[in-house]
Motif scaffolding. Sequence first.
Motif, PDB file in Angstrom:
ATOM      1  N   VAL A 170       0.908  -1.375  -0.111  1.00  0.00           N
ATOM      2  CA  VAL A 170       0.000  -0.031   0.088  1.00  0.00           C
ATOM      3  C   VAL A 170       0.861   1.322  -0.024  1.00  0.00           C
ATOM      4  O   VAL A 170       1.436   1.461   0.767  1.00  0.00           O
ATOM      5  CB  VAL A 170      -1.002   0.018   1.314  1.00  0.00           C
ATOM      6  CG1 VAL A 170      -1.581   1.180   1.371  1.00  0.00           C
ATOM      7  CG2 VAL A 170      -1.974  -1.270   1.116  1.00  0.00           C
ATOM      8  N   LEU A 171       0.800   2.109  -0.852  1.00  0.00           N
ATOM      9  CA  LEU A 171       1.322   3.537  -0.957  1.00  0.00           C
ATOM     10  C   LEU A 171       0.377   4.343  -0.111  1.00  0.00           C
ATOM     11  O   LEU A 171      -0.784   4.315  -0.673  1.00  0.00           O
ATOM     12  CB  LEU A 171       1.485   3.891  -2.412  1.00  0.00           C
ATOM     13  CG  LEU A 171       2.498   3.129  -3.198  1.00  0.00           C
ATOM     14  CD1 LEU A 171       2.803   3.731  -4.591  1.00  0.00           C
ATOM     15  CD2 LEU A 171       3.522   2.749  -2.424  1.00  0.00           C
ATOM     16  N   ALA A 172       0.877   5.052   0.828  1.00  0.00           N
ATOM     17  CA  ALA A 172       0.159   5.856   1.742  1.00  0.00           C
ATOM     18  C   ALA A 172       0.421   7.292   1.704  1.00  0.00           C
ATOM     19  O   ALA A 172       1.460   7.515   1.247  1.00  0.00           O
ATOM     20  CB  ALA A 172      -0.011   5.246   3.015  1.00  0.00           C
ATOM     21  N   SER A 173      -0.559   8.019   2.002  1.00  0.00           N
ATOM     22  CA  SER A 173      -0.363   9.739   2.291  1.00  0.00           C
ATOM     23  C   SER A 173       0.575   9.816   3.520  1.00  0.00           C
ATOM     24  O   SER A 173       0.292   9.235   4.631  1.00  0.00           O
ATOM     25  CB  SER A 173      -1.678  10.453   2.263  1.00  0.00           C
ATOM     26  OG  SER A 173      -2.104  10.245   1.103  1.00  0.00           O
ATOM     27  N   GLY A 174       1.660  10.560   3.340  1.00  0.00           N
ATOM     28  CA  GLY A 174       2.521  10.722   4.941  1.00  0.00           C
ATOM     29  C   GLY A 174       1.695  11.211   5.817  1.00  0.00           C
ATOM     30  O   GLY A 174       0.695  12.166   5.662  1.00  0.00           O
ATOM     31  N   GLY A 175       1.841  10.910   7.082  1.00  0.00           N
ATOM     32  CA  GLY A 175       0.789  11.107   8.157  1.00  0.00           C
ATOM     33  C   GLY A 175      -0.115  10.178   8.491  1.00  0.00           C
ATOM     34  O   GLY A 175      -0.667  10.102   9.734  1.00  0.00           O
ATOM     35  N   TYR A 176      -0.487   9.466   7.426  1.00  0.00           N
ATOM     36  CA  TYR A 176      -1.570   8.362   7.769  1.00  0.00           C
ATOM     37  C   TYR A 176      -1.117   7.349   8.569  1.00  0.00           C
ATOM     38  O   TYR A 176      -0.018   7.208   8.876  1.00  0.00           O
ATOM     39  CB  TYR A 176      -2.114   7.657   6.484  1.00  0.00           C
ATOM     40  CG  TYR A 176      -2.924   6.535   6.523  1.00  0.00           C
ATOM     41  CD1 TYR A 176      -4.046   6.631   6.874  1.00  0.00           C
ATOM     42  CD2 TYR A 176      -2.308   5.248   6.527  1.00  0.00           C
ATOM     43  CE1 TYR A 176      -5.121   5.506   6.912  1.00  0.00           C
ATOM     44  CE2 TYR A 176      -3.270   4.168   6.504  1.00  0.00           C
ATOM     45  CZ  TYR A 176      -4.397   4.145   6.824  1.00  0.00           C
ATOM     46  OH  TYR A 176      -5.434   3.235   7.105  1.00  0.00           O
ATOM     47  N   PRO A 177      -1.769   6.991   9.684  1.00  0.00           N
ATOM     48  CA  PRO A 177      -3.381   7.090   9.892  1.00  0.00           C
ATOM     49  C   PRO A 177      -3.802   8.268  10.755  1.00  0.00           C
ATOM     50  O   PRO A 177      -5.006   8.450  11.089  1.00  0.00           O
ATOM     51  CB  PRO A 177      -3.720   5.766  10.684  1.00  0.00           C
ATOM     52  CG  PRO A 177      -2.443   5.371  11.632  1.00  0.00           C
ATOM     53  CD  PRO A 177      -1.207   6.160  10.869  1.00  0.00           C
ATOM     54  N   SER A 178      -2.962   9.232  11.081  1.00  0.00           N
ATOM     55  CA  SER A 178      -3.195  10.389  11.606  1.00  0.00           C
ATOM     56  C   SER A 178      -3.518  11.427  10.507  1.00  0.00           C
ATOM     57  O   SER A 178      -4.331  11.097   9.577  1.00  0.00           O
ATOM     58  CB  SER A 178      -2.386  10.960  12.626  1.00  0.00           C
ATOM     59  OG  SER A 178      -2.064  10.213  13.641  1.00  0.00           O
ATOM     60  N   SER A 179      -3.532  12.784  10.392  1.00  0.00           N
ATOM     61  CA  SER A 179      -3.774  13.611   9.502  1.00  0.00           C
ATOM     62  C   SER A 179      -2.844  13.763   8.322  1.00  0.00           C
ATOM     63  O   SER A 179      -1.666  13.457   8.543  1.00  0.00           O
ATOM     64  CB  SER A 179      -4.020  15.288  10.122  1.00  0.00           C
ATOM     65  OG  SER A 179      -2.647  15.657  10.567  1.00  0.00           O
ATOM     66  N   TYR A 180      -3.475  13.778   7.268  1.00  0.00           N
ATOM     67  CA  TYR A 180      -2.632  13.840   6.079  1.00  0.00           C
ATOM     68  C   TYR A 180      -2.961  14.617   4.826  1.00  0.00           C
ATOM     69  O   TYR A 180      -4.275  15.226   5.052  1.00  0.00           O
ATOM     70  CB  TYR A 180      -2.321  12.294   5.372  1.00  0.00           C
ATOM     71  CG  TYR A 180      -3.827  11.751   5.264  1.00  0.00           C
ATOM     72  CD1 TYR A 180      -4.756  11.923   4.090  1.00  0.00           C
ATOM     73  CD2 TYR A 180      -4.328  10.868   6.137  1.00  0.00           C
ATOM     74  CE1 TYR A 180      -5.767  11.508   3.891  1.00  0.00           C
ATOM     75  CE2 TYR A 180      -5.690  10.336   6.330  1.00  0.00           C
ATOM     76  CZ  TYR A 180      -6.496  10.806   4.889  1.00  0.00           C
ATOM     77  OH  TYR A 180      -7.649  10.337   4.814  1.00  0.00           O
TER      78      TYR A 180
END
Length: 460
Positions: free
Chosen positions: A332-342
Amino acid sequence: MKILVVGGGGREHALVWKIAQSPLTSEIYAAPGNAGIQEIARCLPISDTDIAGLLAFAQEKDIDLTVVGPELPLAKGIVDQFEEVGLKVFGPSREAALLETSKAFAKDFMIRHHIPTAEYRVFDSAEGARRYVLQRGAPLVVKADGLAAGKGVLVAKTISEAQDAIHRIVEQKAFGGAGERVVVEEFLKGEEASVLALVDGKVFKTMIPSQDHKRIYDGDRGPNTGGMGAYAPAPVITEALLSEIEERVLRPAVLGMEQEGRPFRGVLYAGLMITAGGPKVVEFNCRFGDPETQAILPLLEDDLLELMLAVCEGNLEGRRMNWRSGAAVCVVLASGGYPSSYNRGAVIQGLHHFPTDDVILFHAGTRRDGLRVLTDGGRVLGVTALGSDVRQAVSRAYQAGEKISFAGAYYRRDIAHRALDREPSPDDPSYGGKDTQRRDGSEDSHPRDCLSGGGPLGCL
Ligand code: AMP
Ligand code: GLY
């Protein structure tokens, strides 16, 4: 047939991708879908929890089958409402979905039906829970009873962490109504794995076992997420263990739900801990896993739509699920900060390289903006690769992942590490990693009747 898939994440992209391959499919709609789903289905501006909106659309378009991806619409009773007006829908009723939507229900159900699980107590007051924690000692696991988007479970290493968790869940109501009751349970040691099965109310067919990576950081550290990657098959589940799980978990669960007057139809997902004392259920989910589905469905040789129709019609008996050989890995490529705010809205580059023969990109949090595709969620893409074994699939997935970029992209570097630890490496003389992938499944498919649940073990 006209199909509506409810949801808009990586799991739903994999479902739409697979259902689109069925010769029975004539039109596919997704609500709300995402930029990847949009390439193979018509996406609708209807939220996956807007049951009235979904129902109106399905009636107006004469949808032949609605497939529900996420748990929230199931918890809201989408299946009951569709069936009431005679619409065919894949998923459990609200009463059957209790296996996921109430951890207290699920635990009590497991005790009633002798399904192995961690020792536990359920409390509706912080005071009782605190006393129990003092009495039991740490480590312990504290869980909000209801749905909390995967965040309502706190593994407490000390008594004071457990007391804090009880305070957050019950007194601070960190998860709202989900924390009206709290489950405090024994901490289980072992390796986790997911075993999913199609269930038609009476008969189940077990899917290829998989393993998810719930924590955000490498080495399974940091907070829980929806899942940062998955692979299948998971070698921790040997064929003997799978038979044991079918006998001790799936069969009594399916039978128990039927006996209690809430027959389960859809996908039953058993989240398991393989402990020294055998497999124990950590949780039940009442739907396909995300991202497990992205690793499982590319290995399924059969027509998923036909199987789903068999589930809805109570007609799974005598069917098989056949699996191609090799393995699939989803990073999985995720947005930096996930699982908090991103942040959302970053431009994604490199999508044009895919799909290839071995790599499929399943979109999760993406949206189209003219010719560009932008990030639109915490989990953005699931880079899924096939290989003759887990090692080859992992290496293909990471090579593919390097071709994709967006501002702030983050991914784990150790997806499938547990399987790799068990496999011989290419430098090992015993390694036999030849490329045996086939597209037609004619020769190299798993001759694993036990995985299909098709033998006496799999049928009730
Ligand atoms: P759940 O939402 O119940 O699956 O819990 C989320 C995660 O918390 C699981 O995937 C496990 O990693 C961990 N967990 C939950 N229950 C236990 C338990 N009894 N013992 C150890 N770890 C657990
Ligand atoms: N991957 C975990 C879940 O779908 O709940």
